[in-house]
Motif scaffolding. Structure first.
Motif, PDB file in Angstrom:
ATOM      1  N   GLU A 131      -0.099  11.866   3.682  1.00  0.00           N
ATOM      2  CA  GLU A 131       1.024  11.461   2.825  1.00  0.00           C
ATOM      3  C   GLU A 131       1.204   9.942   2.846  1.00  0.00           C
ATOM      4  N   LEU A 132       1.116   9.363   4.048  1.00  0.00           N
ATOM      5  CA  LEU A 132       1.316   7.912   4.156  1.00  0.00           C
ATOM      6  C   LEU A 132       0.217   7.148   3.433  1.00  0.00           C
ATOM      7  N   LEU A 133      -1.002   7.644   3.549  1.00  0.00           N
ATOM      8  CA  LEU A 133      -2.117   6.984   2.873  1.00  0.00           C
ATOM      9  C   LEU A 133      -1.875   6.950   1.358  1.00  0.00           C
ATOM     10  N   GLU A 134      -1.367   8.052   0.837  1.00  0.00           N
ATOM     11  CA  GLU A 134      -1.072   8.125  -0.602  1.00  0.00           C
ATOM     12  C   GLU A 134      -0.002   7.086  -0.976  1.00  0.00           C
ATOM     13  N   ILE A 135       1.012   6.978  -0.119  1.00  0.00           N
ATOM     14  CA  ILE A 135       2.101   6.019  -0.364  1.00  0.00           C
ATOM     15  C   ILE A 135       1.579   4.586  -0.293  1.00  0.00           C
ATOM     16  N   LEU A 136       0.747   4.313   0.723  1.00  0.00           N
ATOM     17  CA  LEU A 136       0.208   2.958   0.877  1.00  0.00           C
ATOM     18  C   LEU A 136      -0.701   2.602  -0.300  1.00  0.00           C
ATOM     19  N   GLN A 137      -1.502   3.574  -0.723  1.00  0.00           N
ATOM     20  CA  GLN A 137      -2.385   3.313  -1.867  1.00  0.00           C
ATOM     21  C   GLN A 137      -1.563   3.062  -3.139  1.00  0.00           C
ATOM     22  N   GLY A 138      -0.458   3.798  -3.267  1.00  0.00           N
ATOM     23  CA  GLY A 138       0.447   3.593  -4.413  1.00  0.00           C
ATOM     24  C   GLY A 138       1.022   2.184  -4.409  1.00  0.00           C
ATOM     25  N   LEU A 139       1.437   1.729  -3.236  1.00  0.00           N
ATOM     26  CA  LEU A 139       1.989   0.365  -3.117  1.00  0.00           C
ATOM     27  C   LEU A 139       0.909  -0.678  -3.411  1.00  0.00           C
ATOM     28  N   ALA A 140      -0.314  -0.375  -2.972  1.00  0.00           N
ATOM     29  CA  ALA A 140      -1.424  -1.305  -3.229  1.00  0.00           C
ATOM     30  C   ALA A 140      -1.716  -1.380  -4.728  1.00  0.00           C
ATOM     31  N   GLU A 141      -1.639  -0.237  -5.397  1.00  0.00           N
ATOM     32  CA  GLU A 141      -1.856  -0.230  -6.851  1.00  0.00           C
ATOM     33  C   GLU A 141      -0.793  -1.046  -7.571  1.00  0.00           C
ATOM     34  N   MET A 142       0.419  -1.075  -6.983  1.00  0.00           N
ATOM     35  CA  MET A 142       1.501  -1.869  -7.589  1.00  0.00           C
ATOM     36  C   MET A 142       1.441  -3.328  -7.128  1.00  0.00           C
ATOM     37  N   ASN A 143       0.373  -3.647  -6.381  1.00  0.00           N
ATOM     38  CA  ASN A 143       0.174  -5.015  -5.904  1.00  0.00           C
ATOM     39  C   ASN A 143       1.201  -5.494  -4.886  1.00  0.00           C
ATOM     40  N   GLU A 144       1.850  -4.555  -4.224  1.00  0.00           N
ATOM     41  CA  GLU A 144       2.878  -4.930  -3.237  1.00  0.00           C
ATOM     42  C   GLU A 144       2.243  -5.171  -1.870  1.00  0.00           C
ATOM     43  N   ILE A 145       1.250  -4.338  -1.542  1.00  0.00           N
ATOM     44  CA  ILE A 145       0.572  -4.490  -0.258  1.00  0.00           C
ATOM     45  C   ILE A 145      -0.942  -4.479  -0.496  1.00  0.00           C
ATOM     46  N   GLU A 146      -1.702  -4.790   0.557  1.00  0.00           N
ATOM     47  CA  GLU A 146      -3.160  -4.707   0.407  1.00  0.00           C
ATOM     48  C   GLU A 146      -3.820  -4.130   1.654  1.00  0.00           C
ATOM     49  N   ARG A 147      -4.976  -3.542   1.423  1.00  0.00           N
ATOM     50  CA  ARG A 147      -5.765  -2.946   2.495  1.00  0.00           C
ATOM     51  C   ARG A 147      -6.668  -4.039   3.045  1.00  0.00           C
ATOM     52  N   VAL A 148      -6.689  -4.168   4.380  1.00  0.00           N
ATOM     53  CA  VAL A 148      -7.508  -5.218   4.998  1.00  0.00           C
ATOM     54  C   VAL A 148      -8.521  -4.549   5.916  1.00  0.00           C
ATOM     55  N   GLU A 149      -9.801  -4.779   5.647  1.00  0.00           N
ATOM     56  CA  GLU A 149     -10.819  -4.144   6.481  1.00  0.00           C
ATOM     57  C   GLU A 149     -11.604  -5.211   7.237  1.00  0.00           C
ATOM     58  N   THR A 150     -11.609  -5.096   8.555  1.00  0.00           N
ATOM     59  CA  THR A 150     -12.430  -6.000   9.368  1.00  0.00           C
ATOM     60  C   THR A 150     -13.388  -5.131  10.187  1.00  0.00           C
ATOM     61  N   GLU A 151     -14.187  -5.774  11.027  1.00  0.00           N
ATOM     62  CA  GLU A 151     -15.110  -4.995  11.876  1.00  0.00           C
ATOM     63  C   GLU A 151     -14.343  -4.097  12.832  1.00  0.00           C
ATOM     64  N   LYS A 152     -13.177  -4.584  13.248  1.00  0.00           N
ATOM     65  CA  LYS A 152     -12.408  -3.876  14.269  1.00  0.00           C
ATOM     66  C   LYS A 152     -11.445  -2.838  13.727  1.00  0.00           C
ATOM     67  N   MET A 153     -10.919  -3.051  12.537  1.00  0.00           N
ATOM     68  CA  MET A 153      -9.841  -2.174  12.053  1.00  0.00           C
ATOM     69  C   MET A 153      -9.753  -2.095  10.530  1.00  0.00           C
ATOM     70  N   VAL A 154      -9.061  -1.024  10.096  1.00  0.00           N
ATOM     71  CA  VAL A 154      -8.635  -0.958   8.703  1.00  0.00           C
ATOM     72  C   VAL A 154      -7.120  -1.008   8.747  1.00  0.00           C
ATOM     73  N   GLY A 155      -6.552  -2.057   8.170  1.00  0.00           N
ATOM     74  CA  GLY A 155      -5.107  -2.209   8.236  1.00  0.00           C
ATOM     75  C   GLY A 155      -4.471  -2.426   6.874  1.00  0.00           C
TER      76      GLY A 155
END
Ligand SMILES: O=P(O)(O)OC[C@H]1O[C@H](OP(=O)(O)OP(=O)(O)O)[C@H](O)[C@@H]1O
Length: 161
Positions: A131-155
């Motif tokens: 459920e949270l992933l869906e919410i975060l992806q929704g916020l990302a689609e609205m350009n409010e937040i972004e997904r950050v992927e590094t070698e160590k983590m996905v944040g």
């Protein structure tokens, strides 16, 4: 009619405003305005004043839950809430949790498991990863937040923070 007072969960806007007015004539009619909840009472105060201006025979109000801190007391309510708390209705869960997620992130980059823990600890809200992933992806689609992927983590982080 639609009155807006909050953009996100527990985040108040300066003033309640009528977004969509009543689309039919109510002059001489008995009007019942129904809402889910009173908080400050501004939404119903404005709604009643607006409905009264259209010359109805009578205006009454009803809500599911009435917070006693509200400056407006509806004619009918199913439950009185004495200790203030934010109520998340099923129909606003997605929107409210999105607002809380942004508050949790603040200026940090967090992994999803950490966000889930903070929902539990800070707000006593149980949210699953899916459920949270869906919410975060929704916020990302609205350009409010972004997904950050590094070698160590996905944040996730709020854009521009
Ligand atoms: O007494 P108040 O402080 O005005 O708060 C109560 C109002 O706030 C919420 O609406 P919101 O503005 O979030 O609109 P929505 O229900 O369409 O999301 C709620 O559904 C009430 O209408």
């Amino acid at each position: 009619m639609k009155v807006e007072h909050y953009t996100r969960g527990a985040e108040i806007k300066a003033e309640a405003r009528i977004k969509y007015p009543i689309p039919i004539g109510i002059s001489g009619k008995k009007v019942l305005i129904v809402d889910d909840i009173t908080d400050t009472g501004d939404t119903l105060s404005l709604s009643v004043a607006y409905a009264q201006s259209l010359n109805p025979a009578e205006v009454r109000t009803a809500v599911l839950q009435h917070k006693t801190c509200s400056s407006f007391t509806p004619d009918f309510y199913a439950q009185k809430i004495v200790r203030w708390r934010w109520i998340i209705y099923p129909w606003a869960r997605y929107e409210d949790l999105g607002g809380f997620a942004e508050k949790i992130l603040g200026d940090r980059t967090l992994e999803i498991t950490r966000i889930i823990t903070e929902f539990k600890v800070r707000y006593e809200i149980m949210v699953g990863e899916k459920e949270l992933l869906e919410i975060l992806q929704g916020l990302a689609e609205m350009n409010e937040i972004e997904r950050v992927e590094t070698e160590k983590m996905v944040g996730w982080r709020v854009k521009g923070k």
